[in-house]
Scaffold this motif. Structure first.
Motif, PDB file in Angstrom:
ATOM      1  N   UNK A 135       0.830  -1.212   0.000  1.00 60.20           N
ATOM      2  CA  UNK A 135       0.000   0.000   0.000  1.00 60.20           C
ATOM      3  C   UNK A 135       0.861   1.258   0.000  1.00 60.20           C
ATOM      4  N   UNK A 136       1.940   1.257   0.804  1.00 60.54           N
ATOM      5  CA  UNK A 136       2.828   2.428   0.839  1.00 60.54           C
ATOM      6  C   UNK A 136       3.451   2.674  -0.539  1.00 60.54           C
ATOM      7  N   UNK A 137       3.877   1.601  -1.195  1.00 61.26           N
ATOM      8  CA  UNK A 137       4.475   1.721  -2.524  1.00 61.26           C
ATOM      9  C   UNK A 137       3.486   2.367  -3.494  1.00 61.26           C
ATOM     10  N   UNK A 138       2.255   1.916  -3.432  1.00 57.95           N
ATOM     11  CA  UNK A 138       1.246   2.447  -4.350  1.00 57.95           C
ATOM     12  C   UNK A 138       0.882   3.886  -4.019  1.00 57.95           C
ATOM     13  N   UNK A 139       0.806   4.210  -2.736  1.00 58.11           N
ATOM     14  CA  UNK A 139       0.534   5.602  -2.359  1.00 58.11           C
ATOM     15  C   UNK A 139       1.602   6.522  -2.948  1.00 58.11           C
ATOM     16  N   UNK A 140       2.854   6.136  -2.827  1.00 64.10           N
ATOM     17  CA  UNK A 140       3.948   6.959  -3.357  1.00 64.10           C
ATOM     18  C   UNK A 140       3.835   7.096  -4.876  1.00 64.10           C
ATOM     19  N   UNK A 141       3.519   6.003  -5.560  1.00 69.80           N
ATOM     20  CA  UNK A 141       3.401   6.059  -7.017  1.00 69.80           C
ATOM     21  C   UNK A 141       2.233   6.943  -7.441  1.00 69.80           C
ATOM     22  N   UNK A 142       1.116   6.810  -6.740  1.00 66.02           N
ATOM     23  CA  UNK A 142      -0.052   7.623  -7.076  1.00 66.02           C
ATOM     24  C   UNK A 142       0.266   9.097  -6.894  1.00 66.02           C
ATOM     25  N   UNK A 143       0.936   9.446  -5.786  1.00 61.60           N
ATOM     26  CA  UNK A 143       1.274  10.851  -5.542  1.00 61.60           C
ATOM     27  C   UNK A 143       2.190  11.387  -6.642  1.00 61.60           C
ATOM     28  N   UNK A 144       3.215  10.629  -6.986  1.00 64.18           N
ATOM     29  CA  UNK A 144       4.158  11.091  -8.012  1.00 64.18           C
ATOM     30  C   UNK A 144       3.491  11.179  -9.380  1.00 64.18           C
ATOM     31  N   UNK A 145       2.656  10.198  -9.684  1.00 66.80           N
ATOM     32  CA  UNK A 145       2.003  10.176 -10.990  1.00 66.80           C
ATOM     33  C   UNK A 145       1.020  11.331 -11.138  1.00 66.80           C
ATOM     34  N   UNK A 146       0.230  11.583 -10.104  1.00 65.45           N
ATOM     35  CA  UNK A 146      -0.744  12.667 -10.200  1.00 65.45           C
ATOM     36  C   UNK A 146      -0.062  14.039 -10.187  1.00 65.45           C
ATOM     37  N   UNK A 147       1.090  14.147  -9.519  1.00 72.15           N
ATOM     38  CA  UNK A 147       1.849  15.406  -9.596  1.00 72.15           C
ATOM     39  C   UNK A 147       2.259  15.695 -11.043  1.00 72.15           C
ATOM     40  N   UNK A 148       2.701  14.653 -11.749  1.00 80.18           N
ATOM     41  CA  UNK A 148       3.091  14.836 -13.146  1.00 80.18           C
ATOM     42  C   UNK A 148       1.879  15.123 -14.018  1.00 80.18           C
ATOM     43  N   UNK A 149       0.739  14.535 -13.681  1.00 77.92           N
ATOM     44  CA  UNK A 149      -0.476  14.843 -14.438  1.00 77.92           C
ATOM     45  C   UNK A 149      -0.871  16.306 -14.251  1.00 77.92           C
ATOM     46  N   UNK A 159      -8.564  11.171 -11.524  1.00 77.90           N
ATOM     47  CA  UNK A 159      -9.171  10.638 -10.314  1.00 77.90           C
ATOM     48  C   UNK A 159      -8.085  10.411  -9.267  1.00 77.90           C
ATOM     49  N   UNK A 160      -8.433  10.594  -8.002  1.00 77.30           N
ATOM     50  CA  UNK A 160      -7.519  10.310  -6.900  1.00 77.30           C
ATOM     51  C   UNK A 160      -8.063   9.091  -6.172  1.00 77.30           C
ATOM     52  N   UNK A 161      -7.513   7.908  -6.449  1.00 74.45           N
ATOM     53  CA  UNK A 161      -8.114   6.669  -5.959  1.00 74.45           C
ATOM     54  C   UNK A 161      -8.056   6.526  -4.441  1.00 74.45           C
ATOM     55  N   UNK A 162      -9.157   6.052  -3.879  1.00 75.27           N
ATOM     56  CA  UNK A 162      -9.199   5.675  -2.466  1.00 75.27           C
ATOM     57  C   UNK A 162      -8.811   4.218  -2.277  1.00 75.27           C
ATOM     58  N   UNK A 163      -8.675   3.492  -3.393  1.00 75.74           N
ATOM     59  CA  UNK A 163      -8.301   2.087  -3.323  1.00 75.74           C
ATOM     60  C   UNK A 163      -7.855   1.598  -4.686  1.00 75.74           C
ATOM     61  N   UNK A 164      -7.273   0.395  -4.720  1.00 75.90           N
ATOM     62  CA  UNK A 164      -6.791  -0.156  -5.981  1.00 75.90           C
ATOM     63  C   UNK A 164      -5.514   0.511  -6.432  1.00 75.90           C
ATOM     64  N   UNK A 165      -5.174   0.320  -7.695  1.00 80.48           N
ATOM     65  CA  UNK A 165      -3.933   0.932  -8.193  1.00 80.48           C
ATOM     66  C   UNK A 165      -4.092   1.451  -9.614  1.00 80.48           C
ATOM     67  N   UNK A 166      -5.226   2.120  -9.860  1.00 80.64           N
ATOM     68  CA  UNK A 166      -5.493   2.697 -11.169  1.00 80.64           C
ATOM     69  C   UNK A 166      -5.784   4.191 -11.031  1.00 80.64           C
ATOM     70  N   UNK A 167      -5.350   4.944 -12.029  1.00 79.57           N
ATOM     71  CA  UNK A 167      -5.675   6.364 -12.112  1.00 79.57           C
ATOM     72  C   UNK A 167      -6.283   6.622 -13.483  1.00 79.57           C
ATOM     73  N   UNK A 168      -7.426   7.283 -13.492  1.00 79.95           N
ATOM     74  CA  UNK A 168      -8.051   7.739 -14.740  1.00 79.95           C
ATOM     75  C   UNK A 168      -7.636   9.186 -14.974  1.00 79.95           C
ATOM     76  N   UNK A 169      -7.210   9.484 -16.191  1.00 81.67           N
ATOM     77  CA  UNK A 169      -6.775  10.843 -16.519  1.00 81.67           C
ATOM     78  C   UNK A 169      -7.468  11.319 -17.790  1.00 81.67           C
ATOM     79  N   UNK A 223      -4.638   4.311 -16.321  1.00 80.25           N
ATOM     80  CA  UNK A 223      -3.250   3.894 -16.167  1.00 80.25           C
ATOM     81  C   UNK A 223      -3.127   3.008 -14.923  1.00 80.25           C
ATOM     82  N   UNK A 224      -2.493   1.844 -15.086  1.00 86.06           N
ATOM     83  CA  UNK A 224      -2.249   0.930 -13.975  1.00 86.06           C
ATOM     84  C   UNK A 224      -0.854   1.191 -13.418  1.00 86.06           C
ATOM     85  N   UNK A 225      -0.785   1.465 -12.117  1.00 78.15           N
ATOM     86  CA  UNK A 225       0.500   1.828 -11.509  1.00 78.15           C
ATOM     87  C   UNK A 225       1.239   0.591 -10.995  1.00 78.15           C
ATOM     88  N   UNK A 226       1.255  -0.438 -11.825  1.00 73.87           N
ATOM     89  CA  UNK A 226       1.924  -1.702 -11.495  1.00 73.87           C
ATOM     90  C   UNK A 226       3.263  -1.791 -12.198  1.00 73.87           C
TER      91      UNK A 226
END
Length: 376
Positions: free
Chosen positions: A282-296, A304-314, A353-356
């Protein structure tokens, strides 16, 4: 949802996009598939090694409904009777069994789905000759309960939801799921709740639908994402008492049984893997989501800012989420996502986008560069 609209048996768009990215004549960061890139629990590997030295009998058919000890372990964790648990070939088969049971009850011929929707749900519905009714979610990704009430009727065989949700990242609160269960009960329908992303709840709000203790609720899940073992195909469904025997029969006729070594490895992992493993993911994904959305943000995108899972819609200005535009991103930016049109109409101008991937930061930088250059 497929290569030829309306034909559930052609190649799904997931595979078309991945194949296109594979054939590209440049480096491409793949963000199409939800296959975790991190290590599985050590106990999974240990379990496989131990299994390899087993007796000849250990290499034969497992009990069709699943290894008894695994079913008992799942049941204890989900606070249900083990007789209600069917171990399946991933959550995909678990969902198929539940949807098939819904149709076999002769209590309706429609399946009510959210929009956006994981494409394999309508694909399975079509395969089972069910009509589909799609209900757009609310603007924040939560369930639109008023629209759900209007859609569910005596023609409804099954209501299908996924929480935490793919692709929106929404986590449905217990009260909303309870409302859907009540709607299913009032209309003699089933509510299927796919909880495969339950270990990836960032909100702290997730509660399993099994806490509702309804005879109209089927819950499915799998260890594919939780343990980063999508290739093992170990999932399960928890059925009401009245429906489980027929589901076991269909499972046996379609699959005979689920992989015995994979089940044994999962069982060992359930018993030995500490909570820290799941928290690290979960920590790994939180970090990826934060970095990815900053670039978006830098790319001027909505997301979208996900509350769960590991996908972001842009969503990018003047760049709708079509298959052609996804191919353009592969060719010109070196990033592969999924077209929003694959998930329905509500988000058809978005890209998922899947943050895997450990290269999520690289992908984000490429997107920011590409769309910044497009604005010049």
């Amino acid at each position: 949802m497929t290569a030829k609209e309306g034909d559930a048996y052609d190649s799904p768009l997931f595979y078309l996009v991945m194949q296109y990215a594979h054939r590209a004549d440049r480096d491409v960061v793949g963000m199409v598939s939800g296959s975790p890139d991190w290590d599985p629990p050590a106990a999974v590997r240990d379990g496989l090694r131990e299994y390899a030295d087993g007796e000849p009998a250990d290499f034969q058919y497992a009990p069709s409904e699943g290894l008894r000890e695994l079913r008992e372990e799942i049941a204890a964790r989900r606070n249900v009777d083990s007789d209600r648990v069917v171990v399946t070939n991933g959550a995909g088969e678990a969902n198929y069994l539940a949807m098939a049971r819904a149709m076999e009850r002769d209590a309706g011929d429609e399946m009510v789905l959210t929009d956006p929707v994981y494409p394999y749900y309508p694909g399975k519905a079509q395969m089972l000759d069910a009509e589909t009714v799609t209900v757009p979610v609310a603007t924040d990704g939560s369930l639109n309960l008023d629209s759900m009430r209007a859609a569910v009727s005596e023609d409804t065989a099954c209501v299908v939801v996924n929480t935490p949700n793919n692709p929106t990242g929404a986590v449905y609160d217990r009260e909303s799921v309870a409302e859907l269960a009540a709607l299913a009960e009032a209309n003699d329908a089933l509510l299927l709740v796919d909880e495969v992303y339950d270990h990836f709840d960032f909100s702290g709000r997730f509660e399993s639908a099994l806490t509702l203790d309804s005879e109209n609720v089927v819950v499915t899940s799998a260890y594919s994402k939780t343990m980063a073992i999508t290739g093992f195909r170990v999932g399960y469904a928890v059925f009401p008492d009245a429906l489980v025997e027929a589901a076991k029969t269909r499972h046996m006729l379609v699959n005979v049984a689920t992989s015995r070594p994979a089940q044994a490895a999962v069982l060992r992992s359930l018993r030995e893997t500490p909570p820290e493993y799941y928290e690290a993911a979960r920590d790994r994904l939180r970090d990826r989501i934060d970095a990815f959305t900053d670039a978006l943000d830098a790319a001027g995108a909505s997301y979208t800012e996900p509350d769960g899972g590991f996908y972001v819609l842009a969503r990018f200005d003047d760049f709708p989420g079509t298959l052609d535009n996804v191919k353009t991103l592969i060719d010109e930016a070196g990033v592969a996502g999924m077209p929003g049109e694959a998930f329905g109409e509500a988000y058809d101008d978005w890209i998922r986008f899947a943050l895997c991937t450990p290269r999520a930061d690289d992908a984000a930088a490429r997107l920011a560069d590409y769309f910044s250059a497009s604005d010049d």
